[in-house]
Design a protein around this motif. Structure first.
Motif, PDB file in Angstrom:
ATOM      1  N   GLY A  63     -47.912  26.785 -25.845  1.00 64.37           N
ATOM      2  CA  GLY A  63     -46.721  26.782 -26.673  1.00 64.37           C
ATOM      3  C   GLY A  63     -47.009  26.883 -28.158  1.00 64.37           C
ATOM      4  N   THR A  69     -46.238  30.536 -24.665  1.00 74.32           N
ATOM      5  CA  THR A  69     -45.433  29.500 -24.030  1.00 74.32           C
ATOM      6  C   THR A  69     -45.617  29.584 -22.514  1.00 74.32           C
ATOM      7  OG1 THR A  69     -43.518  30.972 -24.025  1.00 74.32           O
ATOM      8  CG2 THR A  69     -43.736  29.456 -25.895  1.00 74.32           C
ATOM      9  N   TYR A  75     -44.648  21.535 -19.597  1.00 77.88           N
ATOM     10  CA  TYR A  75     -45.388  20.929 -20.698  1.00 77.88           C
ATOM     11  C   TYR A  75     -45.788  19.508 -20.311  1.00 77.88           C
ATOM     12  CZ  TYR A  75     -43.901  25.138 -22.925  1.00 77.88           C
ATOM     13  OH  TYR A  75     -43.718  26.474 -23.195  1.00 77.88           O
ATOM     14  N   ASN A 206     -41.462  28.502 -29.776  1.00 78.71           N
ATOM     15  CA  ASN A 206     -42.624  27.618 -29.871  1.00 78.71           C
ATOM     16  C   ASN A 206     -42.213  26.183 -30.175  1.00 78.71           C
ATOM     17  OD1 ASN A 206     -43.720  30.486 -31.222  1.00 78.71           O
ATOM     18  ND2 ASN A 206     -45.047  29.588 -29.672  1.00 78.71           N
ATOM     19  N   ALA A 209     -41.111  24.621 -27.093  1.00 79.57           N
ATOM     20  CA  ALA A 209     -42.268  24.212 -26.285  1.00 79.57           C
ATOM     21  C   ALA A 209     -42.831  22.888 -26.773  1.00 79.57           C
ATOM     22  CB  ALA A 209     -43.339  25.296 -26.324  1.00 79.57           C
TER      23      ALA A 209
END
Length: 302
Positions: A63, A69, A75, A206, A209
């Motif tokens: 990310g 990503t 995540y 981003n 993320a």
């Protein structure tokens, strides 16, 4: 010291970019950054580790551009651990490698150090206590002292609750990033690093993320099956000798947590509070941090 080289790592979920300093045949010090930071955050410590005989490999976490990503939108800590293992494999594991993690990198690094057959001989965990330190809560030393820290910690961790809100956090990168650097390492001029961070996670996809790390953890969502086996270790006790470092002036989490971390570390470990250091100790006190790391890791040649 020459500029770092780029290392490309392809996985089924993300494409990672990593910086590499030092000779390709040296044992690897895999350095994992946190939030809000980048692989460039290791630039001051890397030359000192290379001089001590290590090859430093520092990936941009999933990310964080130029890494991509997640196609799985994962995540979770298990995903970060999987990424780290793939970076190690691509760089060329030597059997004498170590992991050094800061912030989210510390969380992933602790999980890697808790694996029953960890590929790392030692670990350095910085600024964030390993989660296994506080599991189970029953039996922890000085429980009243720990409980007394919680109200202030909740205030310090305001951003974690804020990141759970709808739509508003997605529009907040421009003020959240510099504010956290000022709050966490108050004596450090972070202008260069804030610019590097904004290059990495300033774009909407981003930044989303980066928020995803906190949302996945706080909401307790299950990781994709490919990461499930690794994910369970991030809450476990560490197994490999570990150096725990915490900055005395850390504005993110109190250095006093070292009191509970130290007795929970495995044999051959150590814990230190770094004077004059904030949360981003590898940048505001690189000489002290590098010296502690090199002394703990010993000769990379064995």
């Amino acid at each position: 010291m020459t500029e770092p080289r780029w290392l490309d790592v392809s996985t089924p979920d993300v494409t990672l970019k990593a910086l590499s300093w030092g000779p390709d045949d040296a044992p690897i010090a895999l350095c994992l950054h946190g939030f809000p930071d980048t692989a460039h955050g290791w630039r001051k410590v890397a030359p000192r580790l290379v001089d001590a005989g290590w090859r430093v490999v520092a990936p941009f976490l999933r990310g964080y551009a130029p890494s991509t990503t997640s196609t799985d939108d994962s995540y979770h800590v298990g995903a970060l651990m999987d990424d780290a293992l793939r970076v190690l494999e691509t760089a060329g594991a030597t059997g004498r490698d170590v992991v050094i993690g800061h912030d989210w990198g510390a969380i992933a690094g602790a999980g890697l150090a808790a694996m029953p057959e960890s590929p790392f001989t030692k670990a350095v965990i910085m600024s964030v206590p390993p989660a296994g330190t506080f599991r189970p809560l029953r039996g922890l030393p000085d429980p009243a002292r720990l409980a007394a820290r919680l109200p202030r910690q909740l205030l310090r961790s305001w951003y974690i609750t804020y990141f759970q809100l709808p739509w508003l956090p997605a529009r907040s990168a421009s003020w959240v990033v510099p504010r956290l650097w000022r709050q966490w390492s108050p004596s450090y001029d972070a202008s260069e690093d804030v610019a590097l961070v904004m290059d990495a996670i300033g774009a909407p996809e981003n930044w989303r993320a980066a928020l995803g790390y906190y949302r996945a953890t706080m909401r307790g969502s299950a990781p994709p099956p490919r990461y499930a086996d690794l994910h369970r270790y991030w809450l476990a006790r560490l197994r490999v000798p570990t150096l725990y470092l915490h900055g005395a002036d850390d504005g993110c989490a109190s250095a006093e947590y070292t009191h509970w971390v130290k007795p929970a570390l495995p044999e051959g470990s150590a814990a230190q509070i770094v004077s004059g250091a904030g949360h981003f100790m590898q940048l505001d006190q690189p000489d002290r941090v590098a010296r502690s790391i090199v002394e703990f890791l010993g000769d990379p040649a064995g």
